[in-house]
Design a protein around this motif. Structure first.
Motif, PDB file in Angstrom:
ATOM      1  N   ALA A 190      52.507  42.241  31.515  1.00  0.00           N
ATOM      2  CA  ALA A 190      52.457  43.523  32.226  1.00  0.00           C
ATOM      3  C   ALA A 190      53.722  44.334  31.969  1.00  0.00           C
ATOM      4  N   ALA A 191      54.893  43.686  32.044  1.00  0.00           N
ATOM      5  CA  ALA A 191      56.155  44.405  31.854  1.00  0.00           C
ATOM      6  C   ALA A 191      56.267  44.957  30.437  1.00  0.00           C
ATOM      7  N   GLN A 192      55.881  44.146  29.454  1.00  0.00           N
ATOM      8  CA  GLN A 192      55.994  44.609  28.071  1.00  0.00           C
ATOM      9  C   GLN A 192      54.938  45.656  27.733  1.00  0.00           C
ATOM     10  N   LEU A 193      53.777  45.569  28.368  1.00  0.00           N
ATOM     11  CA  LEU A 193      52.776  46.637  28.229  1.00  0.00           C
ATOM     12  C   LEU A 193      53.324  47.953  28.758  1.00  0.00           C
ATOM     13  N   ARG A 194      53.920  47.891  29.949  1.00  0.00           N
ATOM     14  CA  ARG A 194      54.460  49.113  30.564  1.00  0.00           C
ATOM     15  C   ARG A 194      55.610  49.682  29.740  1.00  0.00           C
ATOM     16  N   ALA A 195      56.394  48.810  29.109  1.00  0.00           N
ATOM     17  CA  ALA A 195      57.489  49.283  28.267  1.00  0.00           C
ATOM     18  C   ALA A 195      56.964  49.987  27.025  1.00  0.00           C
ATOM     19  N   ALA A 196      55.923  49.416  26.428  1.00  0.00           N
ATOM     20  CA  ALA A 196      55.363  49.990  25.202  1.00  0.00           C
ATOM     21  C   ALA A 196      54.529  51.229  25.474  1.00  0.00           C
ATOM     22  N   ARG A 197      53.793  51.228  26.603  1.00  0.00           N
ATOM     23  CA  ARG A 197      52.912  52.338  26.952  1.00  0.00           C
ATOM     24  C   ARG A 197      53.010  52.623  28.449  1.00  0.00           C
ATOM     25  N   PRO A 198      54.077  53.317  28.878  1.00  0.00           N
ATOM     26  CA  PRO A 198      54.254  53.587  30.311  1.00  0.00           C
ATOM     27  C   PRO A 198      53.162  54.464  30.906  1.00  0.00           C
ATOM     28  N   ASP A 199      52.317  55.055  30.053  1.00  0.00           N
ATOM     29  CA  ASP A 199      51.248  55.919  30.553  1.00  0.00           C
ATOM     30  C   ASP A 199      49.967  55.150  30.856  1.00  0.00           C
ATOM     31  N   LEU A 200      49.964  53.835  30.631  1.00  0.00           N
ATOM     32  CA  LEU A 200      48.791  53.035  30.950  1.00  0.00           C
ATOM     33  C   LEU A 200      48.837  52.574  32.406  1.00  0.00           C
ATOM     34  N   GLU A 201      47.677  52.235  32.952  1.00  0.00           N
ATOM     35  CA  GLU A 201      47.597  51.620  34.277  1.00  0.00           C
ATOM     36  C   GLU A 201      47.339  50.135  34.085  1.00  0.00           C
ATOM     37  N   VAL A 202      48.317  49.312  34.433  1.00  0.00           N
ATOM     38  CA  VAL A 202      48.200  47.864  34.248  1.00  0.00           C
ATOM     39  C   VAL A 202      47.653  47.247  35.529  1.00  0.00           C
ATOM     40  N   ILE A 203      46.560  46.518  35.403  1.00  0.00           N
ATOM     41  CA  ILE A 203      45.834  45.955  36.545  1.00  0.00           C
ATOM     42  C   ILE A 203      46.014  44.441  36.557  1.00  0.00           C
ATOM     43  N   ASP A 204      46.402  43.877  37.719  1.00  0.00           N
ATOM     44  CA  ASP A 204      46.537  42.426  37.857  1.00  0.00           C
ATOM     45  C   ASP A 204      45.162  41.794  37.995  1.00  0.00           C
ATOM     46  N   ILE A 205      44.855  40.822  37.143  1.00  0.00           N
ATOM     47  CA  ILE A 205      43.538  40.178  37.187  1.00  0.00           C
ATOM     48  C   ILE A 205      43.695  38.662  37.156  1.00  0.00           C
ATOM     49  N   ARG A 206      42.678  37.952  37.628  1.00  0.00           N
ATOM     50  CA  ARG A 206      42.572  36.500  37.542  1.00  0.00           C
ATOM     51  C   ARG A 206      41.235  36.160  36.930  1.00  0.00           C
ATOM     52  N   GLY A 207      41.028  34.881  36.692  1.00  0.00           N
ATOM     53  CA  GLY A 207      39.740  34.424  36.184  1.00  0.00           C
ATOM     54  C   GLY A 207      39.858  33.811  34.803  1.00  0.00           C
ATOM     55  N   ASN A 208      38.796  33.104  34.394  1.00  0.00           N
ATOM     56  CA  ASN A 208      38.824  32.488  33.072  1.00  0.00           C
ATOM     57  C   ASN A 208      38.603  33.548  31.984  1.00  0.00           C
ATOM     58  N   VAL A 209      38.618  33.117  30.745  1.00  0.00           N
ATOM     59  CA  VAL A 209      38.563  34.052  29.620  1.00  0.00           C
ATOM     60  C   VAL A 209      37.296  34.902  29.663  1.00  0.00           C
ATOM     61  N   GLU A 210      36.154  34.294  29.893  1.00  0.00           N
ATOM     62  CA  GLU A 210      34.904  35.059  29.879  1.00  0.00           C
ATOM     63  C   GLU A 210      34.841  36.058  31.034  1.00  0.00           C
ATOM     64  N   THR A 211      35.360  35.668  32.176  1.00  0.00           N
ATOM     65  CA  THR A 211      35.397  36.595  33.313  1.00  0.00           C
ATOM     66  C   THR A 211      36.249  37.815  32.972  1.00  0.00           C
ATOM     67  N   ARG A 212      37.384  37.585  32.348  1.00  0.00           N
ATOM     68  CA  ARG A 212      38.278  38.695  32.000  1.00  0.00           C
ATOM     69  C   ARG A 212      37.652  39.585  30.935  1.00  0.00           C
ATOM     70  N   LEU A 213      37.059  38.972  29.920  1.00  0.00           N
ATOM     71  CA  LEU A 213      36.416  39.777  28.884  1.00  0.00           C
ATOM     72  C   LEU A 213      35.269  40.603  29.465  1.00  0.00           C
ATOM     73  N   GLY A 214      34.580  40.043  30.454  1.00  0.00           N
ATOM     74  CA  GLY A 214      33.470  40.755  31.074  1.00  0.00           C
ATOM     75  C   GLY A 214      33.883  42.010  31.822  1.00  0.00           C
ATOM     76  N   ARG A 215      35.178  42.136  32.093  1.00  0.00           N
ATOM     77  CA  ARG A 215      35.663  43.329  32.798  1.00  0.00           C
ATOM     78  C   ARG A 215      35.962  44.493  31.846  1.00  0.00           C
ATOM     79  N   VAL A 216      35.923  44.216  30.555  1.00  0.00           N
ATOM     80  CA  VAL A 216      36.173  45.285  29.583  1.00  0.00           C
ATOM     81  C   VAL A 216      34.878  46.030  29.307  1.00  0.00           C
ATOM     82  N   ARG A 217      34.937  47.320  29.413  1.00  0.00           N
ATOM     83  CA  ARG A 217      33.760  48.148  29.185  1.00  0.00           C
ATOM     84  C   ARG A 217      33.159  47.849  27.815  1.00  0.00           C
TER      85      ARG A 217
END
Length: 323
Positions: free
Chosen positions: A130-157
């Motif tokens: 999250a910190a390095q994402l914000r450093a590279a792209r401070p204009d993004l909204e970084v969202i805290d998520i949990r879950g296994n790999v498939e659960t996380r991938l399922g959240r991507v449009r």
């Protein structure tokens, strides 16, 4: 030791996949059979962010208890989940050869990090990412998520995983995951960019596994002990020893916003590390190297780089017990 080795694993698809890889290698080398023993850990039960539930050590304690209670003979960990302190009566008997250390962006419409539009929502459960994402792209909204790999991938449009949290399907523009895990699960087709360590330095130990057993079983001369010795990769052991020595000297939890990567080229071991302010507004990056490394030199390299970072103000960026 019986001819059937009991190998402990967490129950997630990723954990079972990587444990099976280790089990098959040890069984083939030692001429033994194996059975997987699934152990449920606190990290698999508790909800909330990693920092809130106690850091990545929550994925390890139950496996270690199973070893000490003789419910399994070997436990396989993702090394980045393993606390730096050793457990009494246990030993890491093997570090298999490390695979891809990089973090991977899995984004909608094939987008790279640079191509994501301002305001795009990117999910990660890691304060380091999250910190390095914000450093590279401070204009993004970084969202805290949990879950296994498939659960996380399922959240991507546009990405469809079989396991979806109610009301949280397709609500993100991307997620950042470890490339190693995606490769082990045969899900590399979801990767839209492998993030260069110059942009996102990985977690200490990322891309590595740790094979842990009871101390006596590592040196008893059995077929399993010999198989674990042969399975150990020296270059990986040296690299991760340096990374984990740095983490130990900083006395930072595995969920702290710290990245570290050691690389061995010829007889030179080089260690680079970054300590981040959680909001990404400041990163402190430094590197050191040592020649003709052995385990003592690798440990010393990690400690020296940690001292360098502390002297430069790392403790002002994030809470570090070692500062």
């Amino acid at each position: 030791m019986t001819s059937t080795v009991r190998i402990g694993t967490r129950g997630s698809a990723l954990a079972v996949t990587q444990t099976t890889t280790v089990a098959e290698a040890l069984a083939a080398a030692g001429g033994v059979d194996y059975e997987l023993v699934r152990i449920k850990t606190e990290g698999d039960i508790l909800k909330g962010s990693l920092a809130q539930i106690g850091g990545t050590g929550v994925f390890v304690a139950a496996l270690r208890e199973a070893l000490l209670d003789d419910r399994c003979d070997v436990a396989v960990h993702s090394l980045k989940d393993l606390p730096t302190g050793m457990a009494e009566g246990l030993r890491i008997a093997a570090y298999p050869a490390r695979v891809d250390v990089r973090d991977a962006l899995c984004a909608r419409d094939g987008l790279t990090l640079a191509e994501l539009p301002a305001g795009a929502k990117v999910g990660t459960g890691s304060p380091r990412r999250a910190a390095q994402l914000r450093a590279a792209r401070p204009d993004l909204e970084v969202i805290d998520i949990r879950g296994n790999v498939e659960t996380r991938l399922g959240r991507v449009r546009g990405m469809h995983g079989p396991e979806v949290i109610e009301g949280k399907k397709g609500d993100l523009d991307g997620v950042v995951l470890a490339a190693a895990g995606l490769s082990r699960l045969d899900r590399t087709e979801t990767i839209t960019e492998l993030l260069d360590p110059a942009v996102m330095l990985p977690a200490p130990g990322q891309g590595s596994l740790a094979v842990e057993c009871r101390t006596a079983d590592a040196t008893d001369g059995s077929a399993l002990a010999k198989a674990m010795q042969d399975y150990d990769d020296e270059a990986t052991r040296l690299s991760v020893t340096a990374e984990r020595a740095l983490l130990a000297r900083l006395e930072a939890g595995c969920s702290a916003p710290i990245g570290a990567l050691a690389t061995l080229a010829g007889d030179v071991l080089r260690l680079e590390a970054v300590v981040c302010r959680p909001d990404g507004t400041r990163l402190l990056r430094s590197s050191l190297e040592t020649n003709s490394p052995d385990m003592e030199a690798a440990t010393g390299l990690g400690a020296r780089l940690a001292e360098d970072l502390l002297a430069k103000g790392a403790g002002e960026l994030t809470p570090l017990a070692g500062s």
